[in-house]
Scaffold this active site. Structure first.
Site, PDB file in Angstrom:
ATOM      1  N   ASP A   1       0.591   3.749   6.011  1.00  0.00           N
ATOM      2  CA  ASP A   1       0.868   3.376   4.621  1.00  0.00           C
ATOM      3  C   ASP A   1       0.583   4.532   3.663  1.00  0.00           C
ATOM      4  OD1 ASP A   1       1.781   0.823   5.035  1.00  0.00           O
ATOM      5  OD2 ASP A   1      -0.178  -0.107   4.845  1.00  0.00           O
TER       6      ASP A   1
ATOM      7  N   GLY B   1      -7.357  20.710  18.820  1.00  0.00           N
ATOM      8  CA  GLY B   1      -6.997  22.120  18.886  1.00  0.00           C
ATOM      9  C   GLY B   1      -7.457  22.718  20.207  1.00  0.00           C
TER      10      GLY B   1
ATOM     11  N   TYR C   1       4.405  -2.900   8.816  1.00  0.00           N
ATOM     12  CA  TYR C   1       3.089  -2.716   8.195  1.00  0.00           C
ATOM     13  C   TYR C   1       2.354  -1.571   8.909  1.00  0.00           C
ATOM     14  CZ  TYR C   1       3.519  -7.034   5.513  1.00  0.00           C
ATOM     15  OH  TYR C   1       3.919  -7.986   4.626  1.00  0.00           O
TER      16      TYR C   1
ATOM     17  N   GLN D   1     -10.115  24.331  20.776  1.00  0.00           N
ATOM     18  CA  GLN D   1     -11.565  24.474  20.887  1.00  0.00           C
ATOM     19  C   GLN D   1     -12.163  23.131  21.304  1.00  0.00           C
ATOM     20  OE1 GLN D   1     -12.536  27.503  20.429  1.00  0.00           O
ATOM     21  NE2 GLN D   1     -10.778  28.309  19.301  1.00  0.00           N
TER      22      GLN D   1
ATOM     23  N   GLN E   1       0.775  -1.243   0.000  1.00  0.00           N
ATOM     24  CA  GLN E   1       0.000   0.000   0.000  1.00  0.00           C
ATOM     25  C   GLN E   1       0.807   1.296   0.000  1.00  0.00           C
ATOM     26  OE1 GLN E   1      -3.317   2.384   2.697  1.00  0.00           O
ATOM     27  NE2 GLN E   1      -3.043   0.229   3.105  1.00  0.00           N
TER      28      GLN E   1
ATOM     29  N   ALA F   1      11.593  -4.491   1.862  1.00  0.00           N
ATOM     30  CA  ALA F   1      12.177  -4.594   3.200  1.00  0.00           C
ATOM     31  C   ALA F   1      13.595  -4.022   3.147  1.00  0.00           C
ATOM     32  CB  ALA F   1      12.198  -6.052   3.618  1.00  0.00           C
TER      33      ALA F   1
END
Ligand code: COA
Length: 424
Positions: free
Chosen positions: A168, A247, A138, A249, A17, A98
């Site tokens: 990923d 944040g 992963y 808020q 991915q 890898a």
């Protein structure tokens, strides 16, 4: 209209991915992306989570649009020859093997750059240099080691991974920026360079506000965290904060009509200070506008549970969309919790090409996420992913300019697979 990356050729040695996310983006912007796959099976995701027998999985198709596929055995001498020739014609080589795998194939940086000094070699690894540099990684490993899992979830529950593939796909996005930056740099320097992104680093980058909070802890409790209002002391590390806003808020996910039977009948509501008075009017608590116990953000911090319970009594009286309509009129920030089903059916996302329907010869029509980055002068059109080895012949002939005899010899050696292997 030309495409932004037209003329850029990418040798795509990526799989699964993270790397494919990056090269798919470059392909959407018009780069010619040549994906090298192992003869026989190709990218392992072609056969993972298969929903249509005999067809490439959605996992593969949704990450490999607009690419060409060539099957080459990188460990066969003739296969190495093909890859070396491709390196000479490409602007960028992208890989996420890898650690050490590319070197073991014989494609060290020194060798690659001696073949093509202008090439950019872009790599994703799980970790940067350090104790874990040799580890395979992963998605969820990256979420756990990059600070996301320790800060996601509720205080009284275990660490949680998020559904967003920040390890990923998030790293793939970082790498794409590194690549276009190096391409831009090459316009001045004339030289290629290496671009490396570690998944741990990318996740940490996306968790920047949590490292901010880690340092704020030295100055005292994190007052915007619900934990503060509940009188629970802070430890020495940024805690999990449930659905508190990241944040300044305060925000929460609140039930709407239908919850909890409908698992997505919720709305995210932010008690943003500048619109506090409007919030009080909307929910029917006008006295909170002037009552010193509620009128200032500081006064409200210890009472957030009570305040959100009152707001929730209001949101529960209507659907998430009705609440959104009302709140939007007052510029009160909020967001309905949209299910994947709702997103798949959303007309505006279809209109902008963020959700697209793609036709595929062996699986038929399916939905995908298109290019979320819109350029006004370079359209992105989503084309189906290639079948395994679909373009092997075409690339050897048209890109490498090999003769039919040379192609025959390479085929004889077993270095390349047959065209349309997936269908065979
Ligand atoms: N021809 C011949 N051999 C090939 C080949 C080809 N076209 N393409 C790959 N291979 C070989 C590699 O050379 C390697 O062989 P080696 O171990 O003898 O050197 C082998 O296939 C396996 O590659 P590897 O990357 O180790 O795959 P894996 O399935 O064992 O591991 C990951 C998968 C994702 C864990 C690993 O690639 C990784 O950690 N990548 C970096 C981080 C990353 O991107 N992770 C997220 C993926 S979404």
């Amino acid at each position: 209209m030309t495409k932004a990356l037209e003329g850029v050729r990418i040798l795509d040695f990526t799989h699964v991915q993270s790397g494919p996310t990056c090269t798919q983006l470059l392909a959407w912007f018009g780069a010619d992306v040549i994906k090298i796959e192992r003869p026989g099976g190709g990218d392992i995701t072609r056969g993972q989570l298969v929903d249509v027998k005999g067809a490439d999985s959605l996992y593969f198709t949704m990450l490999n649009h607009n690419k060409r596929s060539i099957t080459v055995d990188s460990k066969n001498p003739q296969g190495k020859f093909v890859i070396e020739e491709l390196i000479k014609t490409c602007d960028v080589l992208v890989e996420n093997f890898a650690p050490g795998a590319l070197d073991r194939m014989g494609f060290t940086w020194e060798h690659i750059s001696s073949l093509n000094p202008r090439i950019i070699v872009a790599s994703i690894k799980g970790f940067g240099p350090g104790p874990y540099e040799d580890c395979k990684v992963y998605e969820n490993v990256a979420q756990c080691t990059g600070g996301s899992a320790s800060t996601t979830g509720f205080r009284d529950g275990p660490p949680l991974v998020t559904g967003a593939q920040i390890g990923d796909s998030g790293t793939g996005l970082h790498l794409a920026l590194g690549i276009v930056t190096a391409l831009y740099h090459r316009t001045h320097s004339g030289k290629g360079q290496r671009v490396s992104v570690a998944m741990q680093d990318s996740v940490l980058n996306l968790c920047r506000v949590k490292l901010r909070d880690q340092q704020r802890l030295k100055a005292g409790p994190l007052t915007e965290y619900s934990q503060f209002g509940e009188g629970i002391p802070f430890g020495d590390a940024t805690p999990r904060a449930g659905n508190d806003s990241g944040g300044g808020q305060p925000g929460r996910i609140l039930k709407c009509k239908g919850a909890p039977d409908d698992p997505n009948a919720y709305i995210y509501f932010i008690t943003q200070a500048p619109v506090w008075e409007k919030i009080c009017d909307v929910i029917g608590e006008p006295t909170w506008k002037t009552d010193p116990e509620y009128a200032t953000p500081k006064a409200r911090l210890p009472k957030l549970n009570e305040i959100f319970a009152r707001i929730e009594a209001w949101t529960m009286s209507m659907t998430k969309f009705e609440a959104m309509d009302i709140l939007n009129k007052y510029d009160i920030p909020c967001g309905p919790i949209l299910s994947m089903k709702e997103l798949a059916e959303d007309a505006s996302l279809r209109n902008t090409g963020t959700v697209v329907e793609v036709d595929h010869p062996t699986r038929g029509k399916y939905l995908s996420v298109g290019n979320p980055i819109k350029l006004s002068d370079s359209v992105s059109e989503v084309k189906r992913s290639p079948l395994l080895g679909e373009h092997t012949e075409e690339i050897l002939r048209d890109v490498l300019k090999l003769s039919p005899g040379q192609i025959g010899d390479i085929r004889q050696s077993g270095a390349i697979g047959g065209a349309r292997e997936a269908a065979e």
